[in-house]
Structure formats: C-alpha cells, structure tokens
Design a protein around this motif. Sequence first.
Motif, PDB file in Angstrom:
ATOM      1  N   TRP A  35     -38.066  44.313 -48.252  1.00 17.80           N
ATOM      2  CA  TRP A  35     -37.081  43.757 -47.525  1.00 17.80           C
ATOM      3  C   TRP A  35     -36.894  44.884 -46.450  1.00 17.80           C
ATOM      4  CZ3 TRP A  35     -34.592  39.005 -46.819  1.00 17.80           C
ATOM      5  CH2 TRP A  35     -34.845  38.165 -47.825  1.00 17.80           C
ATOM      6  N   GLU A  36     -36.482  44.273 -45.213  1.00 15.57           N
ATOM      7  CA  GLU A  36     -35.834  45.363 -44.185  1.00 15.57           C
ATOM      8  C   GLU A  36     -34.604  44.768 -43.328  1.00 15.57           C
ATOM      9  OE1 GLU A  36     -39.368  45.826 -41.418  1.00 15.57           O
ATOM     10  OE2 GLU A  36     -39.000  43.838 -40.514  1.00 15.57           O
ATOM     11  N   TRP A  37     -34.121  45.515 -42.480  1.00 14.66           N
ATOM     12  CA  TRP A  37     -33.013  45.035 -41.746  1.00 14.66           C
ATOM     13  C   TRP A  37     -33.351  45.155 -40.301  1.00 14.66           C
ATOM     14  CZ3 TRP A  37     -31.034  48.717 -38.846  1.00 14.66           C
ATOM     15  CH2 TRP A  37     -30.838  49.988 -38.956  1.00 14.66           C
ATOM     16  N   HIS A  38     -32.922  44.140 -39.547  1.00  9.86           N
ATOM     17  CA  HIS A  38     -32.908  44.330 -38.029  1.00  9.86           C
ATOM     18  C   HIS A  38     -31.485  44.052 -37.434  1.00  9.86           C
ATOM     19  CE1 HIS A  38     -35.053  43.247 -34.109  1.00  9.86           C
ATOM     20  NE2 HIS A  38     -34.073  43.716 -33.849  1.00  9.86           N
ATOM     21  N   TRP A  39     -30.907  45.012 -36.668  1.00 12.37           N
ATOM     22  CA  TRP A  39     -29.638  45.030 -36.143  1.00 12.37           C
ATOM     23  C   TRP A  39     -29.708  44.557 -34.897  1.00 12.37           C
ATOM     24  CZ3 TRP A  39     -25.755  49.930 -35.396  1.00 12.37           C
ATOM     25  CH2 TRP A  39     -24.433  49.304 -35.285  1.00 12.37           C
ATOM     26  N   VAL A  40     -29.063  43.513 -34.578  1.00 12.87           N
ATOM     27  CA  VAL A  40     -28.962  42.858 -33.082  1.00 12.87           C
ATOM     28  C   VAL A  40     -27.307  43.203 -32.737  1.00 12.87           C
ATOM     29  CG1 VAL A  40     -28.868  40.800 -31.531  1.00 12.87           C
ATOM     30  CG2 VAL A  40     -30.383  41.431 -33.577  1.00 12.87           C
ATOM     31  N   ILE A  41     -27.080  44.173 -31.771  1.00 10.18           N
ATOM     32  CA  ILE A  41     -25.888  44.469 -31.077  1.00 10.18           C
ATOM     33  C   ILE A  41     -25.814  43.719 -29.896  1.00 10.18           C
ATOM     34  CG2 ILE A  41     -24.334  46.115 -30.288  1.00 10.18           C
ATOM     35  CD1 ILE A  41     -25.973  48.196 -31.970  1.00 10.18           C
ATOM     36  N   GLN A  42     -24.782  42.570 -29.576  1.00 13.28           N
ATOM     37  CA  GLN A  42     -24.810  41.735 -28.464  1.00 13.28           C
ATOM     38  C   GLN A  42     -23.385  42.103 -27.855  1.00 13.28           C
ATOM     39  OE1 GLN A  42     -26.907  39.543 -27.338  1.00 13.28           O
ATOM     40  NE2 GLN A  42     -25.689  39.255 -25.397  1.00 13.28           N
ATOM     41  N   GLU A  43     -23.327  42.806 -26.686  1.00  5.69           N
ATOM     42  CA  GLU A  43     -22.229  43.095 -25.913  1.00  5.69           C
ATOM     43  C   GLU A  43     -21.697  41.776 -25.431  1.00  5.69           C
ATOM     44  OE1 GLU A  43     -20.521  45.478 -22.176  1.00  5.69           O
ATOM     45  OE2 GLU A  43     -22.441  45.914 -22.666  1.00  5.69           O
ATOM     46  N   ASP A  44     -20.465  41.497 -25.420  1.00  7.39           N
ATOM     47  CA  ASP A  44     -19.648  40.273 -24.965  1.00  7.39           C
ATOM     48  C   ASP A  44     -19.156  40.895 -23.447  1.00  7.39           C
ATOM     49  OD1 ASP A  44     -18.248  38.136 -24.547  1.00  7.39           O
ATOM     50  OD2 ASP A  44     -16.545  38.992 -25.205  1.00  7.39           O
ATOM     51  N   GLY A  45     -20.253  40.663 -22.483  1.00  7.56           N
ATOM     52  CA  GLY A  45     -19.984  41.099 -21.119  1.00  7.56           C
ATOM     53  C   GLY A  45     -21.220  42.325 -20.788  1.00  7.56           C
ATOM     54  N   ARG A  46     -21.074  42.633 -19.423  1.00  6.28           N
ATOM     55  CA  ARG A  46     -22.232  43.552 -18.992  1.00  6.28           C
ATOM     56  C   ARG A  46     -21.271  44.612 -18.456  1.00  6.28           C
ATOM     57  NH1 ARG A  46     -24.246  38.142 -17.151  1.00  6.28           N
ATOM     58  NH2 ARG A  46     -26.267  37.835 -18.133  1.00  6.28           N
ATOM     59  N   THR A  47     -21.460  45.639 -19.058  1.00  2.71           N
ATOM     60  CA  THR A  47     -20.897  46.934 -18.719  1.00  2.71           C
ATOM     61  C   THR A  47     -21.667  48.271 -18.896  1.00  2.71           C
ATOM     62  OG1 THR A  47     -19.302  47.460 -20.743  1.00  2.71           O
ATOM     63  CG2 THR A  47     -18.555  45.760 -19.375  1.00  2.71           C
ATOM     64  N   VAL A  60     -33.065  48.548 -34.147  1.00  5.03           N
ATOM     65  CA  VAL A  60     -31.821  48.166 -33.479  1.00  5.03           C
ATOM     66  C   VAL A  60     -32.141  47.491 -32.127  1.00  5.03           C
ATOM     67  CG1 VAL A  60     -29.578  48.863 -32.477  1.00  5.03           C
ATOM     68  CG2 VAL A  60     -30.625  49.956 -34.488  1.00  5.03           C
ATOM     69  N   THR A  61     -31.648  46.239 -31.734  1.00  5.19           N
ATOM     70  CA  THR A  61     -31.855  45.556 -30.403  1.00  5.19           C
ATOM     71  C   THR A  61     -30.513  45.585 -29.932  1.00  5.19           C
ATOM     72  OG1 THR A  61     -33.732  44.092 -31.202  1.00  5.19           O
ATOM     73  CG2 THR A  61     -32.571  43.467 -29.499  1.00  5.19           C
ATOM     74  N   PHE A  62     -30.445  45.946 -28.450  1.00  8.24           N
ATOM     75  CA  PHE A  62     -29.226  45.602 -27.695  1.00  8.24           C
ATOM     76  C   PHE A  62     -29.207  44.841 -26.775  1.00  8.24           C
ATOM     77  CE2 PHE A  62     -26.653  47.382 -24.163  1.00  8.24           C
ATOM     78  CZ  PHE A  62     -25.216  47.027 -24.737  1.00  8.24           C
ATOM     79  N   ARG A  63     -28.364  43.799 -26.480  1.00 10.78           N
ATOM     80  CA  ARG A  63     -28.372  42.913 -25.420  1.00 10.78           C
ATOM     81  C   ARG A  63     -27.058  42.838 -24.811  1.00 10.78           C
ATOM     82  NH1 ARG A  63     -32.964  43.837 -25.752  1.00 10.78           N
ATOM     83  NH2 ARG A  63     -34.846  42.183 -26.248  1.00 10.78           N
ATOM     84  N   GLN A  64     -26.803  42.326 -23.751  1.00 11.71           N
ATOM     85  CA  GLN A  64     -25.770  41.946 -22.809  1.00 11.71           C
ATOM     86  C   GLN A  64     -25.719  40.481 -22.387  1.00 11.71           C
ATOM     87  OE1 GLN A  64     -26.524  45.288 -20.366  1.00 11.71           O
ATOM     88  NE2 GLN A  64     -24.204  45.979 -20.644  1.00 11.71           N
ATOM     89  N   GLY A  65     -24.514  40.149 -22.026  1.00 11.07           N
ATOM     90  CA  GLY A  65     -24.530  38.549 -21.577  1.00 11.07           C
ATOM     91  C   GLY A  65     -23.239  38.433 -21.040  1.00 11.07           C
ATOM     92  N   ARG A  66     -22.887  37.033 -20.554  1.00 12.16           N
ATOM     93  CA  ARG A  66     -21.776  36.676 -19.797  1.00 12.16           C
ATOM     94  C   ARG A  66     -20.690  36.810 -21.058  1.00 12.16           C
ATOM     95  NH1 ARG A  66     -21.930  30.986 -17.293  1.00 12.16           N
ATOM     96  NH2 ARG A  66     -23.576  30.652 -19.038  1.00 12.16           N
ATOM     97  N   PRO A  67     -19.631  37.219 -20.687  1.00  9.33           N
ATOM     98  CA  PRO A  67     -18.311  37.139 -21.645  1.00  9.33           C
ATOM     99  C   PRO A  67     -17.971  35.842 -22.056  1.00  9.33           C
ATOM    100  CG  PRO A  67     -17.560  37.961 -19.568  1.00  9.33           C
ATOM    101  CD  PRO A  67     -19.038  37.749 -19.305  1.00  9.33           C
TER     102      PRO A  67
END
Length: 261
Positions: A35-47, A60-67
């Motif tokens: 087993w392995e983990w994958h962390w998706v961090i999603q910003e609620d907005g674009r700052t 770790v994956t970092f993404r941004q999007g519309r609030p």
Amino acid sequence: MTRRVIIVTAVHGPSAAFLPEAYKSLDQQELPAGWEWHWVIQEDGRTEEVLPYVPDDARVTFRQGRPGGPGVARTIALAHAEGAYVKILDADDQLTPGALARDLAALEADPAIGWTTSRVLDLLPDGSTAGFPGDPDDGPIERGAVLDFWKANDFRAQVHPATLCVRRELLLGLGGWMALPASEDTGLLLALNSVSRGWFSGEVGLLYRKWEGQATGQASHVDPAEREARMAVVEARARALAAFGWRYPCAPGSTLLAQPS
C-alpha cells in the motif's frame, strides 16, 4: 501490485500554515505491505498564500481552483488521483500513528463496510487535548444509526466526519460532498450511513485542531436560520436515500447503488 489510498485536503490561506504538521502526521503513517498514499491538496481559490507550505514530496499533488468552499475543493480533488479509498484530512488537523492502517484493515476485511471513522481528540491552542463522551462501541455502525443519533442529539453525530475513510466508488456514487456553505462533511456522513454499514475505531485517529480562524468557529457557522436550512437539507437527502432502498454493496452485475429486488 501497489494499491493506493488517496488523502484529500481542502485548504485556504488562513489554514495553510498548518499543512507541514498535517504532512508530518501523514508521513509517519505505516501502511500494510503493498500500500501507498497519495496526498491531494486542493486550494479553495487561487492565491499565493498556500504553495509555500506545500511539502516537496512526489507523493503530494497541489491544485488550485475557483473558490466554492471545502466540499467543492475536496470533490474536484478526486480528479487528480486514483485509488481504492479516500481519506479526509483537513489542513489544520493531524492523523495519529496507525490511523490509516486501521482504516485499511477494516475496509479490506469486510466488503460490506463502505466507510470508517474513528475517535477524535480536540487539539487545543496550548497543545493539550480533550476527548468527547459518548463514543460508540468499537466495531460496525449499522445503516441509519448515525441519522437517528444525529436527529436525537441536536444535529450532533456520534462519529466525526473529519475522520472518514471511504471507498472511492461509493463516494463518487453519492456525488462527493454536499454543496453547502458548511456541514458538507456531515451531509456526506449521513448519506453514506443511509446506504451502507460503517465502522468505528475506538482508538484515537485524529487530532482536531481548535483555533480562532477555523470555519466552524465563526459566527456565520451558527447563524440560526442558515443552520436550520443546512440541517434540513442534510436530513432530507439522507432520508431520501434510505427511502429509495439503495444499498452498498450492490448485487453482482447491478449498478453501484441499486434497489434490492
């Protein structure tokens, strides 16, 4: 073959500084072999406020999007990673040692269990912790039990939605988190419990941070009119799912959430 559990975190500027502590608690998890983990961090907005706190880790994956609030951020994060299970980790919270392994053990042991939760301790500003009375017994949670308790106890569930680990297909089948300004995670918990059995671990699985900037501590969160509306739609969704007779798991060859014959 390696199997994966997705960790989903919604974050905004004020909570970003807690990400390194959340990461430390995740990095210290020991998973079963294969087993392995994958962390998706999603910003609620674009700052520019969040990226400096995102760990430099290939997992770790970092993404941004519309609030749109934490429910929207978590749901859109599901597009960025594949895995059998989805574990929620709020940006300001911390997993305890063994939390992920216990979730996986419960879900892997019984295909009829759709989701898991665990005991929680509040993490107070001075570093101390405080528990909650009335945790259920360690073991399965039957369909409808969470809704019954929640309704009888002023809309307080006996298990914490911030500790959820859920089968990805079930989460997607229910449409992800509810489109609400708050209580979107409670809405998901009650929906899950309407269609499937769950599991509660009596061992502490999460440190739930209490701090002045958290969304649940703001005056708007307890506005009586909004709270009444949120609770009404959360309950209506859960009761509608139960009334339709949908079940998880479904019979072989049928749709994911199917009515029994």
